[in-house]
Design a protein around this motif. Structure first.
Motif, short mmCIF file in Angstrom:
data_model
loop_
_atom_site.label_atom_id
_atom_site.label_comp_id
_atom_site.label_asym_id
_atom_site.label_seq_id
_atom_site.Cartn_x
_atom_site.Cartn_y
_atom_site.Cartn_z
N TYR A 584 22.55 -6.45 12.33
CA TYR A 584 21.51 -5.96 13.23
C TYR A 584 22.09 -5.42 14.53
CZ TYR A 584 16.63 -5.73 14.70
OH TYR A 584 15.38 -5.27 15.06
N THR A 585 23.34 -5.80 14.80
CA THR A 585 24.02 -5.32 16.01
C THR A 585 24.98 -4.18 15.70
OG1 THR A 585 25.73 -7.01 15.65
CG2 THR A 585 23.88 -7.59 17.11
N SER A 586 24.89 -3.59 14.54
CA SER A 586 25.80 -2.52 14.14
C SER A 586 25.58 -1.27 14.98
CB SER A 586 25.62 -2.17 12.66
OG SER A 586 25.91 -3.27 11.85
N SER A 587 26.64 -0.51 15.13
CA SER A 587 26.55 0.79 15.80
C SER A 587 26.39 1.89 14.77
CB SER A 587 27.80 1.04 16.64
OG SER A 587 28.93 1.14 15.79
N PHE A 588 26.07 3.08 15.24
CA PHE A 588 25.96 4.21 14.31
C PHE A 588 27.30 4.51 13.65
CE2 PHE A 588 22.18 4.93 16.91
CZ PHE A 588 21.25 5.24 15.94
N LYS A 589 28.38 4.21 14.37
CA LYS A 589 29.72 4.40 13.80
C LYS A 589 29.93 3.50 12.60
CE LYS A 589 33.90 5.90 13.79
NZ LYS A 589 34.19 7.30 13.50
N ASP A 590 29.55 2.22 12.72
CA ASP A 590 29.65 1.27 11.61
C ASP A 590 28.76 1.70 10.44
OD1 ASP A 590 31.32 -0.26 13.22
OD2 ASP A 590 29.63 -1.43 14.02
N LEU A 591 27.61 2.22 10.79
CA LEU A 591 26.67 2.65 9.76
C LEU A 591 27.24 3.81 8.95
CD1 LEU A 591 23.83 1.71 9.00
CD2 LEU A 591 22.92 3.61 10.32
N GLN A 592 27.87 4.75 9.66
CA GLN A 592 28.43 5.90 8.94
C GLN A 592 29.60 5.48 8.05
OE1 GLN A 592 31.05 8.46 10.69
NE2 GLN A 592 30.35 10.32 9.69
N CYS A 593 30.44 4.59 8.55
CA CYS A 593 31.56 4.09 7.75
C CYS A 593 31.06 3.41 6.47
CB CYS A 593 32.40 3.11 8.57
SG CYS A 593 33.22 3.84 10.00
#
Length: 782
Positions: A584-593
C-alpha cells in the motif's frame, strides 16, 4: 446523440436511432414536437366526458396492477428460464434427428453402392473402401479449415470449462459448424466412433449462443453463475438427445463433467433433457420410423423369470473382465497418442501430412470390415445401430437344435457364417473392434467413444450369454417350468459394464434401461457395473480424464487413494513462498517494475513490505490503468517544465554563441527533465480510485491437502493466498496443487534480471527506457 454542423445540417452519428429513416430531423426538435403532441392529447382526454364510472376505473386500475405484478414476477423470473430450457431441448432434438437422418442416408448409400456392384468384386471392394475415405478426408479438411477446436470428443474440454477454466474460442458458432458437419461426415463413413461426446459439446455451444439472445432481455442470464447452470443443463440435453434417455442423460452428464454438482441445477437438466428426449422420439414418429414413442433399442425379455440365481456368477464375471478391458482400452489409447507425440519425426510427418494417418486408418478399417473379405467373419456389413439391435435379441443364435434359424432376419443373418460358428464370429468382432475403436478416436475428427465401447461390451456379453446357453441347453428349472437362457440380457449387462468402466460412470446402467425399455436385468447390470468400475478406477483414469492429461488441460485431478504421503501433506509443504505483491506504500516506480516483470493477472495487496499484512487483492489491469494515468500526468507536467526551462535559458543566451549555447541547453534540459520525471515516479501510489477485492480467498499454513483439494473443487478456485496470523506467507495455485497430487515437483522459481527505468525524452516527447537493475524472484503461475 447528434452533432450540428456549421452549415446547419445535422449529422446522426448514432445509427440505431435512425429507425429505418424515421428520425430525419434533429432529435431536440423531434422531442419538442412529441411533447407538444402528448400535451395536446392529454388536454383532449381531460376535456372529454368520462366514459366509465369510478367503480370501473378502480377495477381497471386493479387489473393493471395485477398485470404489472404478474409481468414483474412471473415473466421476469420464471418464464424466460423455462422458455430457454424448452428451446434448448427442442433445438438439440432437431439437430440430433437431422444428423441421424443424414448419417443413415449416407450409410444406406454406402451399402447400396456395395450391393449394386455385386457382380464386380474389384469395383465392389473399391467402392466399399473409397466411400469412407472421401468422407474422412472431407471431415479432416473441413474441421482443420473452419475450427480445429472441433476435433475429438468435447467432454474433456467441457469438464474443464465447468471447473471454471476459460477455453477461448471453444463455444463459438464456427466450432458448432465444424463439429456438426465434421461429425456427420465422420459417422457417415461407418468408422467405429460415436456422437454422444461431440453432442455434449454441440449442446453447450447451442446453449451459449442461445443465451446471447436471452441476455438482451431483462433477466439475470448474463452472470457467471447462470452460465455454469446453463452449461450443466446443456450437457444433460446432449446425452439425452442421443439415446432418448433423459434420466440417464442427466446422471451421466453429472458424472463425467462435474466434480461437485449444485442440486439447484437438477431440475434444469431434467426439464431440458425431457423436452429434448420427447421431441427426439416424436420426430421419429413423425418420420414414420415408429408408430408411437418407444425405446431406441426395443427388447422383449422375459419378465416373470428373467434370470436364475446361478447366472449371477456369469454376470459378475462379465463385470470383472470388462473392468480389466476398460483399463486396457484407456492404456492403449494413451499409448497410441504418446507414441505419435514422443517420436519427433513421426510427429513432424503427421503435422505436415495431416491427411495420411486418417486415410490410412480408414483404409485399414474399411478393408477389415469388407463383407466379402475378413468382414464376413465379424458382421462387417452391419452398422453400429443394426449390430446393437441384433445383440440385444432374446433369441439364442447357437445351433442347439431348438431354435428355428429360418426366422432370422436379414440383419441377424450378418452374424451367421456357413463355416464358422457364432462364438468365433463374436470373438473376432470384439478383438477387431476393440483395436479399431482405440485407433479411430485418435484421429483429427469429431469423434465420441461411448457408443463403440457400448457395442463392444454388448458383443462380449452376448458371447458369454451364448456360452452359458451352450452349457445349459435346457435352461433352468423353476418348479414345473423350464426357462431357457436369454443371451440378450447378457449383452445388456456387458454393454453397461464396459461403457461404465471406460467412462468411470454408474449411470450407464440407467441409460441401458431407457435404451432397451426394460428393467428386468437391473440387479445383474448394477452388480457388473459396480465391479467393472471398481477395477477400472484402481488401474487407470477414465477415458475423459486420460484425454485431459494428454492435452494438458488445466483440470484438478482427484487425489490418488492409497498414497499415505498425500494424507500427511499440508499447504506449507507445497505453497510458493517467493511471491510478488503490491504494498500500500508502493511508489509508481515499484509499480512499473512489478508490471514489467510479471504476467500474473492478480496481485496480493499488503499494508507494507515489512509487516506483510494481507488487506486484499488487485488486478493487473487496474494497476496498469493507474500507471498509465500517472504517465499521462508526468507528460503534461514535463511539457510545462520544459517550456518554463526553455524560456529561462533563452533569456540568458548571448547572440555570439547562440547555436552552440542552444545545443548545450537542450542537453542540459534533457538531463534535468529525466531527473524530474523520475522524481515524479517516486511518489506514493494512491489506491483510493482503484477497485480492490477486500476478501480474497485465504488459507492457513497447516490446512491439509485434502481440504485444499475440496475447496478448490467445490468453489472453482484458481489460486488462494496463504496467511499466518494475517501475514502473507505464500500462494497456492491450481498448478501447484495439480503437481503435488500427481507427484511432480511442487514449486519452481526463476530469477530474472530486468533493465528498465522511466525517463523523458524532450526531443520525441515520449517516456523512454533508461537503465535500472533489479533482481526479483518471479513465481511461475498462470
Amino acid at each position: 446523440m447528434s452533432e450540428i454542423k456549421n452549415d446547419g445540417e445535422t449529422h446522426m452519428d448514432y445509427e440505431p436511432t435512425l429507425m429505418y429513416g424515421k428520425y430525419s430531423e434533429e432529435l431536440g426538435k423531434l422531442a419538442k414536437s412529441h411533447a407538444s403532441h402528448l400535451k395536446h392529447e392529454k388536454t383532449k382526454m381531460l376535456q372529454a366526458p368520462l366514459a366509465v364510472s369510478h367503480t370501473n376505473r378502480d377495477v381497471l386500475k386493479s387489473c393493471q396492477r395485477c398485470y404489472v405484478t404478474f409481468k414483474n414476477c412471473f415473466l421476469y423470473y420464471i418464464e424466460l428460464e423455462w422458455v430457454f430450457l424448452l428451446l434448448l431441448g427442442i433445438t438439440m432434438a432437431l439437430l440430433s434427428f437431422a444428423m441421424d437422418y443424414t448419417i443413415q442416408k449416407c450409410q444406406k448409400a454406402h451399402y447400396w453402392l456395395y450391393k449394386e456392384l455385386e457382380n464386380f468384386v474389384a469395383f465392389q471392394y473399391l467402392a466399399w473402401v473409397c466411400f469412407p475415405l472421401v468422407f474422412i478426408a472431407f471431415s479432416v479438411g473441413f474441421v482443420h479449415i473452419v475450427s480445429p477446436q472441433a476435433v475429438g470428443s468435447g467432454i474433456p474440454e467441457m469438464k474443464t470449462i465447468l471447473r471454471g477454466v476459460v477455453l477461448h474460442e471453444y463455444l463459438t458458432f464456427r466450432v458448432l459448424l465444424a463439429k456438426m458437419i465434421g461429425l456427420t461426415s465422420s459417422l457417415g463413413s461407418r468408422l467405429p466412433i460415436g456422437k454422444e461426446g461431440p453432442f455434449v459439446h454441440i449442446a453447450s455451444i447451442c446453449a451459449t449462443l442461445l443465451n446471447k439472445v436471452f441476455v438482451r432481455l431483462p433477466n439475470s442470464f448474463e452472470n457467471d453463475s447462470r452460465q455454469y447452470e446453463i452449461l450443466a443443463a446443456a450437457c444433460a440435453v446432449g446425452v439425452a438427445c442421443n439415446f432418448a434417455a433423459p434420466i440417464g442423460g442427466v446422471l451421466f452428464s453429472i458424472e463425467v463433467t462435474a466434480t461437485y454438482f449444485a442440486v439447484r441445477n437438477y431440475w434444469r437438466g431434467f426439464f431440458s433433457a425431457v423436452c429434448g428426449a420427447l421431441a427426439f422420439r416424436l420426430l421419429a414418429v413423425w418420420n414414420e420410423e415408429e408408430e408411437t414413442i418407444t425405446a431406441l433399442f426395443k427388447t422383449n425379455f422375459r419378465v416373470e423369470f428373467p434370470f436364475d440365481l446361478q447366472e449371477l456368477i456369469a454376470f459378475g464375471t462379465i463385470g470383472i473382465v470388462c473392468g480389466f478391458a476398460s483399463a486396457l482400452f484407456v492404456y492403449i489409447h494413451r499409448g497410441i497418442v504418446n507414441f505419435s507425440r514422443k517420436h519427433i519425426r513421426v510427429k513432424l510427418f503427421l503435422q505436415k501430412n495431416r491427411f495420411i494417418f486418417p486415410l490410412l486408418v480408414s483404409l485399414v478399417i474399411s478393408s477389415l470390415t469388407y463383407p466379402r473379405g475378413f468382414g464376413q467373419f465379424m458382421a462387417g456389413e452391419l452398422t453400429l445401430t443394426e449390430a446393437l439391435d441384433t445383440l440385444f435379441d432374446n433369441k439364442t443364435w447357437a445351433k442347439l437344435g431348438y431354435i428355428d434359424e429360418s426366422v432370422l432376419s436379414d440383419v441377424q443373418q450378418g452374424w451367421k457364417h456357413p463355416s464358422v460358428n457364432i462364438f468365433v464370429t463374436l470373438v473376432l468382432f470384439i478383438v477387431v473392434h476393440f483395436c479399431m475403436t482405440a485407433v479411430a478416436i485418435t484421429l483429427a475428427i469429431p469423434a465420441g467413444v461411448f457408443m463403440p465401447v457400448f457395442l463392444i461390451g454388448a458383443a462380449f456379453g452376448r458371447l458369454v450369454g451364448e456360452s452359458v446357453a451352450a452349457l445349459y441347453p435346457d435352461g433352468f428349472y423353476s418348479g414345473n417350468n423350464v426357462f431357457r437362457i436369454v443371451p440378450g440380457g447378457y449383452a445388456v449387462v456387458g454393454a453397461a459394464s464396459l461403457a461404465g468402466g471406460v467412462t468411470h460412470t454408474i449411470s450407464t446402467s440407467v441409460i441401458v434401461f431407457e435404451l432397451t425399455g426394460q428393467i428386468s436385468h437391473i440387479l445383474p447390470v448394477m452388480i457388473a457395473v459396480l465391479i467393472s468400475n471398481a477395477i477400472a478406477q484402481s488401474l487407470q483414469p477414465s477415458i475423459y480424464d486420460s484425454i485431459i492429461q494428454i492435452k494438458g488441460l488445466p483440470y484438478l485431478p482427484d487425489i490418488i487413494p492409497g498414497k499415505r504421503k498425500l494424507y500427511e501433506t499440508v499447504v506449507q509443504d507445497f505453497m510458493v513462498k517467493s511471491i510478488q505483491f503490491v504494498a500500500y506504500t508502493s511508489s509508481f516506480k515499484d509499480l512499473q517494475c512489478l508490471l514489467q516483470t510479471s504476467k500474473l493477472k492478480t496481485f496480493p495487496l499488503v499494508d507494507s513490505s515489512t509487516s506483510m499484512i494481507l488487506i486484499g487483492s488487485i488486478k493487473h489491469a487496474s494497476l496498469q490503468s493507474l500507471l498509465d494515468k500517472r504517465f499521462k500526468e508526468i507528460k503534461e507536467e514535463s511539457d510545462k517544465h520544459t517550456t518554463k526551462t526553455t524560456v529561462l535559458k533563452n533569456e540568458k543566451r548571448h547572440s555570439a554563441g547562440a547555436d552552440l549555447q542552444d545545443l548545450g541547453n537542450r542537453a542540459e534540459c534533457s538531463m534535468s527533465h529525466d531527473a524530474y520525471a523520475n522524481e515524479l515516479l517516486k511518489e506514493q501510489v494512491n489506491f483510493d480510485s482503484c477497485p480492490i477485492d477486500p476478501a480474497p480467498f485465504q488459507l492457513v499454513e497447516h490446512t491439509s491437502l485434502h481440504k485444499v483439494h475440496s475447496l478448490f473443487s467445490m468453489l472453482g478456485l484458481n489460486q488462494a493466498y496463504v496467511t499466518s496470523t494475517g501475514k502473507l506467507v505464500g500462494v497456492v495455485s491450481l498448478k501447484e496443487l495439480r503437481k503435488v497430487i500427481q507427484g511432480e515437483t511442487t514449486t519452481k522459481t526463476q530469477t530474472v534480471k530486468n533493465t528498465f527505468h522511466v525517463g523523458y525524452d524532450c526531443t520525441s516527447q515520449e517516456l523512454v527506457s533508461l537503465t535500472y537493475n533489479e533482481d526479483k524472484d518471479v513465481h511461475e503461475s498462470e
